[in-house]
Design an enzyme around this catalytic site. Structure first.
Site, PDB file in Angstrom:
ATOM      1  N   GLU A   1     113.074  88.336 -17.175  1.00 46.67           N
ATOM      2  CA  GLU A   1     113.598  89.916 -17.034  1.00 46.67           C
ATOM      3  C   GLU A   1     113.288  90.736 -18.301  1.00 46.67           C
ATOM      4  OE1 GLU A   1     117.636  89.998 -15.639  1.00 46.67           O
ATOM      5  OE2 GLU A   1     117.303  88.528 -13.901  1.00 46.67           O
TER       6      GLU A   1
ATOM      7  N   LYS B   1     109.258  83.426 -14.412  1.00 43.30           N
ATOM      8  CA  LYS B   1     109.640  84.851 -14.364  1.00 43.30           C
ATOM      9  C   LYS B   1     110.619  85.111 -15.320  1.00 43.30           C
ATOM     10  CE  LYS B   1     112.415  86.449 -10.954  1.00 43.30           C
ATOM     11  NZ  LYS B   1     113.445  86.853 -11.608  1.00 43.30           N
TER      12      LYS B   1
ATOM     13  N   ASP C   1     112.861  80.908 -13.017  1.00 47.12           N
ATOM     14  CA  ASP C   1     113.030  82.103 -13.904  1.00 47.12           C
ATOM     15  C   ASP C   1     113.529  81.102 -15.235  1.00 47.12           C
ATOM     16  OD1 ASP C   1     113.479  84.475 -12.714  1.00 47.12           O
ATOM     17  OD2 ASP C   1     115.377  84.024 -11.718  1.00 47.12           O
TER      18      ASP C   1
ATOM     19  N   GLU D   1     113.367  95.489  -8.551  1.00 55.76           N
ATOM     20  CA  GLU D   1     114.965  95.089  -7.935  1.00 55.76           C
ATOM     21  C   GLU D   1     115.690  96.439  -7.952  1.00 55.76           C
ATOM     22  OE1 GLU D   1     117.025  91.553  -9.372  1.00 55.76           O
ATOM     23  OE2 GLU D   1     118.777  92.234  -8.093  1.00 55.76           O
TER      24      GLU D   1
ATOM     25  N   ASP E   1     117.419  82.225 -11.193  1.00 55.64           N
ATOM     26  CA  ASP E   1     118.835  81.810 -11.763  1.00 55.64           C
ATOM     27  C   ASP E   1     119.925  82.433 -10.787  1.00 55.64           C
ATOM     28  OD1 ASP E   1     118.582  84.662 -12.306  1.00 55.64           O
ATOM     29  OD2 ASP E   1     118.730  84.507 -14.476  1.00 55.64           O
TER      30      ASP E   1
HETATM   31  O1  KIV Z   1     117.344  84.794  -9.580  1.00 57.70           O
HETATM   32  C1  KIV Z   1     116.849  85.361  -8.276  1.00 57.70           C
HETATM   33  O2  KIV Z   1     117.056  85.053  -7.424  1.00 57.70           O
HETATM   34  C2  KIV Z   1     115.936  86.647  -8.382  1.00 57.70           C
HETATM   35  C3  KIV Z   1     115.845  87.252  -7.122  1.00 57.70           C
HETATM   36  C4  KIV Z   1     116.937  88.140  -6.894  1.00 57.70           C
HETATM   37  C5  KIV Z   1     114.535  88.225  -7.241  1.00 57.70           C
HETATM   38  O3  KIV Z   1     115.442  86.875  -9.617  1.00 57.70           O
END
Ligand code: KIV
Length: 258
Positions: free
Chosen positions: A113, A111, A83, A175, A44
């Site tokens: 968070e 993914k 994401d 991160e 994202d």
């Molecule tokens: O959105 C993204 O690019 C990420 C990376 C920073 C791991 O989550």
């Protein structure tokens, strides 16, 4: 050979470092695919480095679907992880619905968070692999600073990573945490850790491709090594084009139809 969630899992036991980079479009996916990296992340960060939003919070599921399908068209062998953007995982029902949309657009996994174990389990129950994300969480943080310098915070990040592994995540992004904390987490969980600003002990590394190639300089995290400067090259080419058009030397005979 197409990378799979299982091949990524196995990389940890074989000691082979996992290579992950972001892509948001077709030409970049073609290049990362040609370079045979392991994972393409449709992150994202799209919002900041491509769409010009102030934060990743403005990214919508529609944005993510659009860019995931462009990446899919340029990829053959990398695992594609997309994401789930801010608030798209507010409830398990919404998260599963949105994860399914990303998979339909071409993602192999999503993914998410934070330590949202119930939501993660619901997505995995819908047969969609999940990558976790611990440490600094850009979708919800107020301050972009290193996490886990204090013992209590480090212990919490370790507990989060353990809980993400238990929930069934196949890998976890760490991160912006100190290297010793990332090393401790990497040694404590059975799934691969993929670091960004988390030192060399992680099982793999990820960078935002725009940082790696020097295409976005509005915000430069200190951990992001710039391997080349594409912005300079684009600027140079643009100025040469402008000069030749203004001088009337472009197009010349070689670039005109007879
Ligand atoms: O959105 C993204 O690019 C990420 C990376 C920073 C791991 O989550």
């Amino acid at each position: 050979m197409k990378k799979t969630v299982n091949s990524i899992r196995k990389a940890k036991s074989s000691g082979q470092k996992i290579v992950m980079l972001t892509a948001y479009d077709y030409p970049t996916a073609l290049i990362l695919n040609q370079a045979e990296i392991d994972i393409i992340l449709v992150g994202d960060t799209l919002g900041m480095v491509v769409l010009g939003y102030e934060t990743t919070r403005d990214v919508t599921i529609t944005d993510m679907i659009h860019h995931t399908s462009a990446v899919k068209r340029g990829n053959e062998t990398c695992l594609i992880v997309s994401d789930l953007p801010y608030q798209s995982d507010k409830t398990s029902k919404l998260a599963v619905e949105h994860a399914n949309q990303l998979v339909s657009a071409g993602a192999d996994a999503v993914k998410i968070e934070g330590n949202k174990t119930n939501i993660i389990k619901a997505i995995i129950n819908a047969d969609i692999p999940v990558m976790g994300h611990a440490g600094l969480l850009p979708q919800t943080t107020e301050t972009f600073r290193v996490r886990g310098r204090k013992q209590r915070e480090a212990n919490q990040i370790l507990a989060d990573a353990i809980s993400l592994a238990k929930a069934g995540c196949f890998a976890v992004v760490l991160e912006c945490i100190p290297s010793p904390v990332a090393e401790r987490i990497t040694g404590s969980i059975s799934i691969p850790t993929i670091g960004i600003g988390a030192g060399a002990s992680c099982d793999g590394q990820v960078l935002v491709t725009h940082d790696l190639i020097g295409l976005f300089d509005r915000f430069k995290p200190s951990f992001a090594k710039q391997f080349t400067n594409v912005k300079k090259e684009i600027l140079r080419a643009t100025e040469s084009y402008k000069f030749e058009v203004q001088q009337g030397t472009f197009p010349d005979a070689d670039h005109s139809y007879k």
